[in-house]
Scaffold this motif. Structure first.
Motif: not given
Ligand code: ZN
Length: 154
Positions: A51, A88-89, A130, A134
């Motif tokens: 991310q 989610c960011l 979660h 990723h």
């Molecule tokens: Zn996420």
């Protein structure tokens, strides 16, 4: 510590299978520090290295019970199933209901390279699954049963 920019859905790095960390050195320590700063600044409960554009198996989580730093995390046990809301960011403005294991045990390395296990249920179990997703290039929107766009009123 630096607050990093968070990659948004559509960026290829979010779809890669992240590489295991081979050596836990200063670069990894800095990555962990920056990820924690970034998660805190964004008021998130978890963040995975892809991310922030780094395709390595590194995760930070804080659901309110203290910070967890996980290097090369692996799901080693799971029980039950539970539906719950997720966001989610990297998918800002959307929420969705996702079915997850109700209880999980994850094994990982800490920043000293020591192996440890964390057992979680509820929000912690959800966050662990979660974030590990990723690392496989999976976003919650792939698994969501419902997907809701957050309105400006929220
Ligand atoms: Zn996420």
């Amino acid at each position: 510590m630096a607050v990093l920019s968070i990659k948004q859905a559509g960026e290829p790095v979010l779809r890669l299978k992240a590489e295991p960390v081979k050596k836990i050195d200063r670069t990894i320590h800095k990555l962990l520090d920056d990820m924690v700063a970034t998660m805190d600044a964004a008021e998130g409960v978890g963040l995975a290295a892809p991310q922030v554009g780094v395709s390595l198996r590194v995760v930070v989580i804080d659901v309110g019970d203290g910070l967890l730093e996980l290097i090369n995390p692996e799901l080693v046990h799971h029980e039950g199933a539970e539906r719950g809301q997720e966001g989610c960011l990297s998918v800002t403005g959307y929420y969705g209901e996702v079915e997850r294991y109700a209880r999980v045990r994850v094994e990982a390395l800490n920043r000293q390279g020591k192996r440890f296990q964390v057992t979680g249920e509820g929000l912690l179990a959800r966050a662990l699954q979660h974030e590990i997703d990723h690392l496989e290039g999976v976003l919650f929107t792939d698994k969501a049963i419902t997907l809701t766009k957050a309105t400006d009123k929220e």
